[in-house]
Design an enzyme around this catalytic site. Sequence first.
Site, mmCIF file in Angstrom:
data_model
loop_
_atom_site.group_PDB
_atom_site.id
_atom_site.type_symbol
_atom_site.label_atom_id
_atom_site.label_comp_id
_atom_site.label_asym_id
_atom_site.label_seq_id
_atom_site.Cartn_x
_atom_site.Cartn_y
_atom_site.Cartn_z
ATOM 1 N N HIS A 6 16.719 -74.799 -67.209
ATOM 2 C CA HIS A 6 17.901 -74.451 -67.991
ATOM 3 C C HIS A 6 19.119 -74.744 -67.152
ATOM 4 C CE1 HIS A 6 20.670 -72.080 -70.432
ATOM 5 N NE2 HIS A 6 19.770 -72.226 -71.393
ATOM 6 N N ASP A 12 12.377 -71.313 -75.395
ATOM 7 C CA ASP A 12 11.602 -72.198 -76.256
ATOM 8 C C ASP A 12 10.152 -72.334 -75.836
ATOM 9 O OD1 ASP A 12 13.598 -72.733 -78.006
ATOM 10 O OD2 ASP A 12 14.448 -74.301 -76.751
HETATM 11 N N1 ACO Z 1 10.393 -80.478 -66.010
HETATM 12 C C1 ACO Z 1 10.384 -81.132 -64.821
HETATM 13 N N2 ACO Z 1 11.452 -81.263 -64.021
HETATM 14 C C2 ACO Z 1 12.591 -80.695 -64.443
HETATM 15 C C3 ACO Z 1 12.683 -79.993 -65.651
HETATM 16 C C4 ACO Z 1 11.529 -79.884 -66.449
HETATM 17 N N3 ACO Z 1 11.545 -79.229 -67.614
HETATM 18 N N4 ACO Z 1 13.950 -79.533 -65.813
HETATM 19 C C5 ACO Z 1 14.634 -79.945 -64.723
HETATM 20 N N5 ACO Z 1 13.819 -80.644 -63.896
HETATM 21 C C6 ACO Z 1 14.162 -81.204 -62.579
HETATM 22 C C7 ACO Z 1 15.043 -82.453 -62.714
HETATM 23 O O1 ACO Z 1 14.266 -83.629 -62.782
HETATM 24 C C8 ACO Z 1 15.863 -82.357 -61.451
HETATM 25 O O2 ACO Z 1 15.055 -82.780 -60.393
HETATM 26 P P1 ACO Z 1 15.707 -83.568 -59.139
HETATM 27 O O3 ACO Z 1 16.674 -82.602 -58.531
HETATM 28 O O4 ACO Z 1 14.549 -83.929 -58.271
HETATM 29 O O5 ACO Z 1 16.405 -84.768 -59.729
HETATM 30 C C9 ACO Z 1 16.080 -80.864 -61.276
HETATM 31 O O6 ACO Z 1 14.965 -80.239 -61.911
HETATM 32 C C10 ACO Z 1 17.379 -80.343 -61.881
HETATM 33 O O7 ACO Z 1 17.354 -80.628 -63.265
HETATM 34 P P2 ACO Z 1 18.584 -81.186 -64.114
HETATM 35 O O8 ACO Z 1 18.066 -82.121 -65.171
HETATM 36 O O9 ACO Z 1 19.653 -81.699 -63.197
HETATM 37 O O10 ACO Z 1 19.092 -79.852 -64.776
HETATM 38 P P3 ACO Z 1 20.083 -79.764 -66.004
HETATM 39 O O11 ACO Z 1 20.776 -78.481 -65.859
HETATM 40 O O12 ACO Z 1 20.904 -80.995 -66.141
HETATM 41 O O13 ACO Z 1 19.072 -79.747 -67.252
HETATM 42 C C11 ACO Z 1 17.648 -79.012 -68.976
HETATM 43 C C12 ACO Z 1 18.664 -78.615 -67.880
HETATM 44 C C13 ACO Z 1 18.225 -80.153 -69.845
HETATM 45 C C14 ACO Z 1 17.387 -77.829 -69.882
HETATM 46 C C15 ACO Z 1 16.340 -79.485 -68.291
HETATM 47 O O14 ACO Z 1 15.833 -78.428 -67.483
HETATM 48 C C16 ACO Z 1 15.280 -79.925 -69.291
HETATM 49 O O15 ACO Z 1 15.341 -81.062 -69.776
HETATM 50 N N6 ACO Z 1 14.291 -79.024 -69.640
HETATM 51 C C17 ACO Z 1 13.285 -79.347 -70.609
HETATM 52 C C18 ACO Z 1 13.850 -79.263 -71.998
HETATM 53 C C19 ACO Z 1 14.063 -77.832 -72.442
HETATM 54 O O16 ACO Z 1 13.188 -76.990 -72.315
HETATM 55 N N7 ACO Z 1 15.245 -77.581 -73.017
HETATM 56 C C20 ACO Z 1 15.568 -76.265 -73.567
HETATM 57 C C21 ACO Z 1 16.809 -75.707 -72.947
HETATM 58 S S1 ACO Z 1 17.042 -74.067 -73.535
HETATM 59 C C22 ACO Z 1 17.721 -74.217 -75.048
HETATM 60 O O17 ACO Z 1 18.336 -75.174 -75.434
HETATM 61 C C23 ACO Z 1 17.529 -73.047 -75.906
#
Ligand code: ACO
Length: 435
Positions: free
Chosen positions: A311, A369
């Site tokens: 998140h 979720d």
């Molecule tokens: N699975 C694996 N790796 C992940 C995940 C994940 N679900 N989420 C983040 N990471 C990793 C990224 O690859 C990144 O790694 P790095 O530092 O080696 O490059 C690190 O964790 C940081 O992640 P970011 O993408 O920079 O975090 P951001 O805040 O931009 O993204 C997000 C947040 C979009 C929610 C992301 O965690 C994601 O895509 N999660 C899966 C989708 C999801 O569950 N969304 C629901 C959000 S809640 C809602 O809307 C109610």
Amino acid sequence: MTDRNATLTFSDGSAPVTFPILSGTIGPDVIDIRTLYGKTGKFTYDPGFLSTASCNSTITFIDGDKGELLYRGYPIEELATKCDFMEVCHLLLYGELPDVAQKKDFTGRVTKHTMVNEQMQFFLRGFRRDAHPMSVMTGLVGALSAFYPDSINLHDAHQRDISAIRLIAKMPTLVAMAYKYSVGQPYMYPRNDLSYAANFMRMMFATPCEDYKPNEVLVRAMDRIFTLHADHEQNASTSTVRLCASSGTNPFAAIAAGVACLWGPAHGGANEACLAMLGDIQANGGVAKIGEFITKVKDKNSSVKLMGFGHRVYKNYDPRAKLMRETCHEVLSELGLHDDPLFKLAMSLEKIALEDDYFVSRKLYPNVDYYSGIVQKAIGIPVPLFTAIFALARTVGWIAQLNEMIADPEYKIGRPRQLYTGATRRTVMPLAQRS
Ligand code: ACO
């Protein structure tokens, strides 16, 4: 006003500039840089708004490190266990939990607006039956402005209130209509003697030949799904609603923009994506294949994500995920599905991920979720409808945020700036001379 300042210095010899530091009631301070461009001719650069507060707000507070969520100061855990969704709507919209008389009045107003204009069904008929419910919802919500032109003036507080009630009341009817249309069943009219959640479930699951008797545990679960998704401060869809409404467009159009934004798999589409992910792992060997799946997630070149994890704001367990996991237990045992393989798989996957350094070091925890899809599937909601239900629930938050913005005397049309990195000025060559 504030007596604390931040001073920005420059390595090129330009004079330093000072900006006030503003404090909220809780949460991080902000540096008020509104005068930066005027003073320096420079903008700030913050794609994805990682360090930018776009507004001030009194509605929702999140402490992502603690895993805390407050609506108007009340912890989500208390609201989810002591209040129903109508009370939460009143709280978000008007700032206070209702007393008995206010609740009766508010629920009565919502209940009286649950029907949609009869023409809506003909509009719906223009869609293919296999259209994704979110494409249908984007169209239907936007179309409400054509059906209710008497409440589209965003700058009239009374009209905004009528649209708020109309939107909250009609969203369940529209989601249920989108579902019934997709399966070729007749639409069920709302029943005003039922609660908000029970009425929605009946519109979904009853047919003219067979009524639906709402089950208390399932109704409570649905009500909790609504409460947990009702608002989440300045997330992507809420910011979209604010930006869209900042131009002075009508509330229905602004909420339709929020629906469109929510659709994405990184936002509201995650519950659908999460269930699809669990289904895939299950189909490919279940719990035994979790290790293989986790390896793919960790592989930088695979682009596979653990959906329902991570998140932008929560760097701790999402408090809504805990409540949703509890609801998941309740619903599955009520339906005699405690051995549901997907739930078991989800629990094992969660446990393994929470012990894995990749997730621990990045502070990736389950979000709401992760479990909401399993609950909805058990209730009988078809997977493609999950995000539409999220939109239904989030509508009240979007409206509360929109109303707050319009009523703010400091509000301006939203207009971000950019760092231009394209071609510099050049001349158009005649067509024959271009290579
Ligand atoms: N699975 C694996 N790796 C992940 C995940 C994940 N679900 N989420 C983040 N990471 C990793 C990224 O690859 C990144 O790694 P790095 O530092 O080696 O490059 C690190 O964790 C940081 O992640 P970011 O993408 O920079 O975090 P951001 O805040 O931009 O993204 C997000 C947040 C979009 C929610 C992301 O965690 C994601 O895509 N999660 C899966 C989708 C999801 O569950 N969304 C629901 C959000 S809640 C809602 O809307 C109610």
